[in-house]
Design a protein around this motif. Structure first.
Motif, PDB file in Angstrom:
ATOM      1  N   ASN A 106      30.075 -26.222  41.763  1.00 17.44           N
ATOM      2  CA  ASN A 106      30.618 -27.410  41.465  1.00 17.44           C
ATOM      3  C   ASN A 106      28.965 -28.495  41.152  1.00 17.44           C
ATOM      4  O   ASN A 106      29.537 -29.603  40.793  1.00 17.44           O
ATOM      5  CB  ASN A 106      29.886 -28.178  43.229  1.00 17.44           C
ATOM      6  N   ARG A 107      27.918 -28.187  40.547  1.00 15.97           N
ATOM      7  CA  ARG A 107      27.189 -29.699  39.913  1.00 15.97           C
ATOM      8  C   ARG A 107      27.641 -30.115  38.202  1.00 15.97           C
ATOM      9  O   ARG A 107      27.314 -30.888  38.027  1.00 15.97           O
ATOM     10  CB  ARG A 107      25.539 -29.091  39.539  1.00 15.97           C
ATOM     11  N   ALA A 108      28.213 -28.589  37.997  1.00 18.19           N
ATOM     12  CA  ALA A 108      29.430 -29.460  36.660  1.00 18.19           C
ATOM     13  C   ALA A 108      29.813 -29.754  37.094  1.00 18.19           C
ATOM     14  O   ALA A 108      30.909 -30.951  36.156  1.00 18.19           O
ATOM     15  CB  ALA A 108      29.441 -27.707  36.181  1.00 18.19           C
ATOM     16  N   LYS A 109      30.697 -29.525  38.121  1.00 23.89           N
ATOM     17  CA  LYS A 109      32.199 -30.363  38.158  1.00 23.89           C
ATOM     18  C   LYS A 109      31.681 -32.338  38.282  1.00 23.89           C
ATOM     19  O   LYS A 109      32.172 -33.311  37.802  1.00 23.89           O
ATOM     20  CB  LYS A 109      33.127 -30.160  39.382  1.00 23.89           C
ATOM     21  N   ARG A 110      30.701 -31.941  39.264  1.00 24.20           N
ATOM     22  CA  ARG A 110      29.917 -33.631  39.456  1.00 24.20           C
ATOM     23  C   ARG A 110      29.724 -34.144  38.245  1.00 24.20           C
ATOM     24  O   ARG A 110      29.920 -35.932  38.237  1.00 24.20           O
ATOM     25  CB  ARG A 110      28.911 -33.812  40.368  1.00 24.20           C
ATOM     26  N   ARG A 111      28.782 -33.594  37.184  1.00 23.65           N
ATOM     27  CA  ARG A 111      28.416 -34.248  36.177  1.00 23.65           C
ATOM     28  C   ARG A 111      29.994 -34.328  34.733  1.00 23.65           C
ATOM     29  O   ARG A 111      29.651 -35.734  34.553  1.00 23.65           O
ATOM     30  CB  ARG A 111      27.863 -33.354  34.766  1.00 23.65           C
ATOM     31  N   LEU A 112      31.183 -33.470  35.347  1.00 18.19           N
ATOM     32  CA  LEU A 112      32.326 -33.870  34.325  1.00 18.19           C
ATOM     33  C   LEU A 112      33.093 -35.002  34.663  1.00 18.19           C
ATOM     34  O   LEU A 112      32.623 -35.834  34.136  1.00 18.19           O
ATOM     35  CB  LEU A 112      32.899 -32.556  34.414  1.00 18.19           C
ATOM     36  N   ARG A 113      33.046 -35.867  36.186  1.00 16.46           N
ATOM     37  CA  ARG A 113      33.508 -36.289  36.936  1.00 16.46           C
ATOM     38  C   ARG A 113      32.544 -37.651  36.506  1.00 16.46           C
ATOM     39  O   ARG A 113      33.738 -38.945  36.541  1.00 16.46           O
ATOM     40  CB  ARG A 113      33.352 -36.375  38.158  1.00 16.46           C
ATOM     41  N   ALA A 114      31.333 -37.527  36.246  1.00 18.13           N
ATOM     42  CA  ALA A 114      30.653 -38.588  35.653  1.00 18.13           C
ATOM     43  C   ALA A 114      30.542 -39.262  34.462  1.00 18.13           C
ATOM     44  O   ALA A 114      30.604 -40.461  34.549  1.00 18.13           O
ATOM     45  CB  ALA A 114      29.036 -38.795  36.449  1.00 18.13           C
ATOM     46  N   ILE A 115      31.061 -38.414  34.155  1.00 26.20           N
ATOM     47  CA  ILE A 115      31.572 -38.959  32.393  1.00 26.20           C
ATOM     48  C   ILE A 115      32.614 -38.842  31.961  1.00 26.20           C
ATOM     49  O   ILE A 115      32.975 -39.469  31.011  1.00 26.20           O
ATOM     50  CB  ILE A 115      30.909 -37.467  31.652  1.00 26.20           C
ATOM     51  N   ALA A 116      33.483 -38.342  32.802  1.00 29.17           N
ATOM     52  CA  ALA A 116      34.572 -39.220  32.947  1.00 29.17           C
ATOM     53  C   ALA A 116      34.861 -40.812  33.413  1.00 29.17           C
ATOM     54  O   ALA A 116      36.142 -41.084  32.840  1.00 29.17           O
ATOM     55  CB  ALA A 116      35.587 -38.102  33.288  1.00 29.17           C
ATOM     56  N   GLN A 117      34.163 -40.273  34.641  1.00 29.71           N
ATOM     57  CA  GLN A 117      34.906 -41.913  35.212  1.00 29.71           C
ATOM     58  C   GLN A 117      33.792 -43.123  33.892  1.00 29.71           C
ATOM     59  O   GLN A 117      34.780 -44.144  33.828  1.00 29.71           O
ATOM     60  CB  GLN A 117      33.874 -41.913  36.537  1.00 29.71           C
TER      61      GLN A 117
END
Length: 146
Positions: free
Chosen positions: A84-95
């Motif tokens: 979940n932490r990794a996916k949160r970071r991926l969402r942040a960079i994608a945004q």
């Protein structure tokens, strides 16, 4: 309880926050079939993640002016907290990056990598995504005829 007042009553009219073009352009991929189609397309690996990208066909259901993004992290990344932490970071960079540099009519999938996606500095992940996008969208090299 009194009804809400109208504009001419001296009160400020209620206005919703202006929606940015970014939020209307980025859609999240949720169907497995879309992830599988992206799996057979272009890809670029970086230390922090793997980027898969594909241009959608004209006949596909989603709007042609949208950019779609999907996120995935396997159990190799770690337990549920780590994934979940990794996916949160991926969402942040994608945004931040895809909203500005993503192309309309394309699907992107970000795949988290074990021990790197959650631990690399955020600026490094941002630069990795910019690098990966440039590589994925670069024209394919032609074979030398000689």
């Amino acid at each position: 309880m009194t009804p809400p007042k109208k504009e001419g009553d001296g009160h400020m009219p209620e206005t919703s926050a202006p929606s940015s073009a970014v939020s209307s352009r980025l859609q999240v991929i949720k169907k497995r079939a879309d992830f599988l189609r992206a799996n057979h397309a272009r890809r670029q690996a970086t230390k922090g993640f793997i980027l898969q990208a594909r241009r959608r066909n004209d006949g596909e259901a989603s709007a042609p002016d949208t950019t779609r993004i999907g996120y995935t992290c396997s159990k190799r990344v770690g337990n549920a907290v780590a994934r979940n932490r990794a996916k949160r970071r991926l969402r942040a960079i994608a945004q931040q990056v895809l909203s500005a540099q993503g192309r309309a009519g394309w699907d992107y999938v970000l795949i988290g990598r074990a021990e790197h996606t959650a631990d690399l500095p955020f600026e490094r992940l941002l630069s990795d995504l910019e690098f990966a996008l440039n590589r994925v969208h670069a024209p394919k090299k032609q074979a030398d005829p000689s």
